[in-house]
Enzyme design. Structure first.
Site, PDB file in Angstrom:
ATOM      1  N   HIS A   5       0.817  -1.205   0.000  1.00 13.64           N
ATOM      2  CA  HIS A   5       0.000   0.000   0.000  1.00 13.64           C
ATOM      3  C   HIS A   5       0.858   1.265   0.000  1.00 13.64           C
ATOM      4  O   HIS A   5       0.554   2.234  -0.701  1.00 13.64           O
ATOM      5  CB  HIS A   5      -0.916   0.004   1.233  1.00 13.64           C
ATOM      6  CG  HIS A   5      -1.857   1.160   1.286  1.00 13.64           C
ATOM      7  ND1 HIS A   5      -3.143   1.101   0.798  1.00 13.64           N
ATOM      8  CD2 HIS A   5      -1.703   2.427   1.757  1.00 13.64           C
ATOM      9  CE1 HIS A   5      -3.735   2.264   0.970  1.00 13.64           C
ATOM     10  NE2 HIS A   5      -2.890   3.084   1.562  1.00 13.64           N
TER      11      HIS A   5
ATOM     12  N   GLU B 278      -8.537   7.698  -4.164  1.00  9.69           N
ATOM     13  CA  GLU B 278      -7.902   6.596  -3.456  1.00  9.69           C
ATOM     14  C   GLU B 278      -8.942   5.563  -3.063  1.00  9.69           C
ATOM     15  O   GLU B 278     -10.144   5.829  -3.055  1.00  9.69           O
ATOM     16  CB  GLU B 278      -7.157   7.096  -2.204  1.00  9.69           C
ATOM     17  CG  GLU B 278      -5.851   7.784  -2.510  1.00  9.69           C
ATOM     18  CD  GLU B 278      -4.969   7.911  -1.277  1.00  9.69           C
ATOM     19  OE1 GLU B 278      -5.504   7.830  -0.153  1.00  9.69           O
ATOM     20  OE2 GLU B 278      -3.748   8.093  -1.450  1.00  9.69           O
TER      21      GLU B 278
ATOM     22  N   HIS C 209     -10.512   2.538  -0.377  1.00 12.14           N
ATOM     23  CA  HIS C 209     -10.669   2.032   0.988  1.00 12.14           C
ATOM     24  C   HIS C 209     -11.532   0.777   0.911  1.00 12.14           C
ATOM     25  O   HIS C 209     -12.574   0.661   1.561  1.00 12.14           O
ATOM     26  CB  HIS C 209     -11.292   3.094   1.900  1.00 12.14           C
ATOM     27  CG  HIS C 209     -10.541   3.274   3.181  1.00 12.14           C
ATOM     28  ND1 HIS C 209     -11.136   3.428   4.399  1.00 12.14           N
ATOM     29  CD2 HIS C 209      -9.202   3.300   3.436  1.00 12.14           C
ATOM     30  CE1 HIS C 209     -10.229   3.561   5.342  1.00 12.14           C
ATOM     31  NE2 HIS C 209      -9.050   3.488   4.784  1.00 12.14           N
TER      32      HIS C 209
ATOM     33  N   GLN D 129     -10.292   2.017  10.868  1.00 14.07           N
ATOM     34  CA  GLN D 129     -10.242   3.272  11.596  1.00 14.07           C
ATOM     35  C   GLN D 129     -11.648   3.771  11.924  1.00 14.07           C
ATOM     36  O   GLN D 129     -12.625   3.403  11.277  1.00 14.07           O
ATOM     37  CB  GLN D 129      -9.508   4.334  10.773  1.00 14.07           C
ATOM     38  CG  GLN D 129      -8.149   3.886  10.266  1.00 14.07           C
ATOM     39  CD  GLN D 129      -8.192   3.313   8.868  1.00 14.07           C
ATOM     40  OE1 GLN D 129      -9.129   2.620   8.502  1.00 14.07           O
ATOM     41  NE2 GLN D 129      -7.166   3.594   8.082  1.00 14.07           N
TER      42      GLN D 129
END
Length: 758
Positions: free
Chosen positions: A57, A104, A106, A252
């Site tokens: 990553h 990006e 996730h 998170q």
């Protein structure tokens, strides 16, 4: 071994016991390389840093050899102010304004915990934009799930949408577009790709750099907690101390209200010129921020980990370094400006702490409880990770897949069959209205949204006085890329490029999120290499640079990878957003014309996918020359006021374009199809758009198309309360094939997603 400080004390603090490098995602060669760099055994804290910084990553170790093409083939342009290698690219859009944008992924966190996984994906990409010195002005998202009726999709979909909407709405950022798609290959591996765009003046650009020995390193934002430890690269921190710690959560937890304060605080800090370098804390947390800032500056930094504000006082130093707690930033500040920096943070109720000092030692040194636990050359962690040129080979089933053409599938031929197919496609999960999704997003907060979904692209006003604005589109098609990765990546770019031009904006720059399976699979790496090559070649041809992006590997369930899915974002510029064009048919009697050439192309099409569940053949032929010509026509037609509506043709072909434009404007159309009705309605040939011509402007549009070499065919007029289609019957007669009232089209188009999502 890199020369450095005395290593006796630090080595003595790390007795010879097995180290969990494999559990942290490192192989034996990588671990041995760390030992060679340091000339000794790493401490557990150093091992934590290298493990996350050398992860797929963070280091792009399997993709870097291919991604270099984006730089090597980049078209020359003076509009690119900041390119790849920074948190986000920056583009000059004129009048002293600059735009930064990036997308990006996730993906994996959003499967484990859909709401928080998606929410923190939005939060992370917004902080990338803040760290460039810009004010975020809009977000977008590209979402992909398993079958719409699958139980797991019904678990993941509502949580992801709520996470994207909840975080973005709380930040006060409009969500102006994107896509939501469904395919069995994404079952148990959804794709959640988030884009953010920000604006600034040229002189406001910030960099992730730590210059000036003696400057202070300040950590500000939310306290550091146990959430997300190793989330981007390793799944647990318990391997460090099995006896005293339980496995930490790998997803998170976000606090959008803290991030909103962080945005305003950062902008005030920037406005008073209090920051000489800044980095957001996302993947790899403190490890990433310190190593990257130090490596890009004078090369050294001393950090006292005891000063890092914690939510959990039991955290070990390794966990502090690896934590991916959200809403945190790290700044480099001159000593004389520290007090003012802290004063502004306090006024915004943002915790801020001086945790270190910039040095010129070319070493990153960290202490904890009076002991040195890290002493490494930061460049080795940030920039000199392993680089793999992995084996490549076409997937073993590719030949058979390409040979299984849609030609064997039974096509609709009668008027009733064509009518039924139009309705099937309009109500299919991929093509159905996404209002259930987009109604949960605030699209117009801040007051500068000019256009938003379901329009061709989102449009945002940047400058009130001149009308300067930007358009953004985010597109991908995994089926096309599965059939031909090189062409598939170019087709994703083509669609996004076309969508931006359809609003009247000039396409200018590209960002990408490349979602693929395991890089250890030669078939996946071949797909990746071909897709990158295709995208780089197409950007070079079209003259629009790649400004940055993201690679997401290991998207697969067991041994089965997802369809290779490059998601491409294109940024365009409107000289005056008041001249933008939407997709709605609203002018009764307006001539409807089809621009571009239609061919018999059904490989990877929505028709084959929806009606037969079929994937095979070759995707539509890429025609970049035709795309550029079409874009020039659309931009000039918008500028000159020649068209009242424009809608690109892509998934579902002309059929879906007509459905969406009629329903969007609440006006029907009377269409006469040239050629074979099935091909004309459902082919997915590229470089095509449907336009509604301003009454009296038909000749001027025709001349514009002729000059650009773009075929133009008048196919009907707008009007009425139904979609009426005339064409050739199987017997060769010309007659009305079918008529669908708008209320019936709307019912089919809008009922699907709420049925599956509720």
């Amino acid at each position: 071994m890199y020369p450095g400080t005395d290593t006796v004390a630090i080595a003595a603090a790390s007795p010879e016991r097995p180290q969990p490098f494999a559990e942290l995602g490192m192989n034996e060669d990588e671990y041995q390389r760390v030992r060679n760099i340091l000339g000794r055994r790493p401490t557990s804290a150093e091992l934590a840093i290298y493990s996350v910084m050398w992860s797929e990553h963070c280091s792009y170790k399997s993709s870097k050899v291919h991604l270099r093409q984006f730089g090597d083939k980049a078209p020359k342009t003076d509009k690119l102010l900041v390119g790849m290698g920074e948190n986000a690219g920056v583009v000059d859009i004129g009048h002293g304004w600059a735009v930064t944008f990036k997308v990006e992924s996730h993906n994996h966190p959003s499967y484990v915990e859909p709401h928080q996984g998606a929410a923190t994906g939005v939060g992370g990409i917004v902080r990338d934009i803040i760290s460039m010195g810009a004010r975020p002005v809009a977000v977008m998202d590209s979402l992909r799930f398993g079958p719409a009726d699958a139980p797991d999709t019904q678990r993941v979909l509502p949580g992801v949408v709520a996470g994207v909407g909840g975080y973005g709405n709380s930040l006060g950022l409009p969500n102006i577009g994107g896509e939501t798609a469904f395919d069995a290959c994404y079952a148990q591996n959804p794709l959640v790709n988030a884009l953010c765009v920000g604006v600034m003046k040229h002189g406001d650009i910030k960099r992730a750099v730590a210059p000036g020995p003696g400057n202070r390193v300040i950590l500000f934002g939310a306290p550091t907690g146990p959430d997300g430890i190793g989330g981007a690269s390793v799944l647990a921190s318990a391997t460090f101390d099995e006896e005293s710690h339980q496995k930490r959560p790998s997803v998170q937890v976000g606090d959008p209200f803290m991030e909103k304060l962080l945005i305003e605080c950062c902008l005030e800090l920037f406005g008073e010129d209090l920051v000489v370098g800044i980095q957001d804390l996302g993947a790899a947390g403190v490890s990433c921020a310190t190593t990257e800032l130090a490596a890009a500056g004078t090369g050294g930094m001393h950090v006292d980990l005891d000063t890092v504000p914690l939510r959990d006082a039991t955290l070990l130093p390794e966990e502090i370094l690896m934590s991916e707690s959200q809403e945190r930033m790290m700044a480099v500040v001159e000593p004389g400006k520290v007090d003012r920096f802290l004063e502004i943070c306090a006024r915004w109720e943002i915790p801020a702490t001086v945790i270190g000092t910039v040095t010129d030692t070319r070493r990153l040194v960290m202490t904890w409880r009076g002991e040195t636990i890290v002493d490494i050359p930061p460049v080795t962690a940030a920039d000199e990770g392993p680089v793999y040129n992995r084996p490549l080979a076409p997937p073993h089933d590719l030949g058979a897949l390409q040979s299984d053409t849609p030609g064997r599938l039974t096509r609709p031929s009668t008027g009733d069959e064509l009518r039924r197919t139009v309705l099937w496609l309009a109500g299919s999960p991929n093509l159905a209205s996404k209002t259930w999704v987009t109604s949960q997003y605030d699209r117009y907060v801040l007051g500068n949204t000019v256009m938003a979904m379901p329009e061709n692209a989102g449009v945002v006003r940047v400058d009130d006085e001149s009308g300067l604005g930007i358009a953004l589109s985010l597109d991908g098609n995994g089926r096309y890329t599965r059939l031909d990765p090189y062409a598939g990546a170019q087709l994703a770019l083509s669609e996004s490029y076309r969508n931006v031009a359809a609003t009247g904006a000039r396409p200018m720059a590209v960002t990408n999120c490349l979602n693929f399976g395991s890089p250890e699979d030669p078939g996946v790496m071949w797909q990746f290499a071909r897709a990158v090559e295709g995208l780089a070649d197409a950007c070079q041809y079209l003259g629009i640079p790649v400004t940055g992006g993201n690679v997401s590997f290991y998207n697969q369930t067991g041994e089965t990878p997802i369809n290779p899915t490059p998601v491409i974002g294109v940024l365009g510029v409107h000289d005056d957003v008041r001249r933008r064009v939407n997709m709605s048919l609203t002018t009764d009697g307006a001539t409807i014309a089809l621009l571009g050439e239609t061919r018999e192309e059904f490989g990877g099409s929505e028709w084959a996918h929806v009606v037969y569940g079929h994937l095979g053949g070759l995707p539509p032929l890429v025609d970049l020359k035709a795309e550029a010509a079409l874009a020039s026509v659309l931009v000039n037609a918008a500028r000159d006021g020649l068209v009242t509506a424009v809608h690109d043709l892509s998934d579902g072909g002309l059929s879906q374009t007509l459905v969406e434009s009629c329903l969007r404007g609440g006006l029907g159309a009377r269409i006469t199809l040239p050629g074979d009705p099935f091909v004309t309605l459902f082919s997915e040939s590229v470089a095509r758009a449907m336009v509604a011509v301003m009454p009296g402007a038909e000749a001027r549009l025709a001349a514009l198309c002729e000059s650009a070499g773009v075929p133009v065919t008048q196919i009907g007029v707008a009007g009425g309360d139904a979609l009426n289609v005339t064409g050739r019957t199987p017997e060769g007669d010309q007659q009305e094939l079918f008529s669908i009232p708008l209320h019936e089209l709307r019912e089919s188009h809008e009922r699907t997603l709420p049925t599956y999502a509720d």
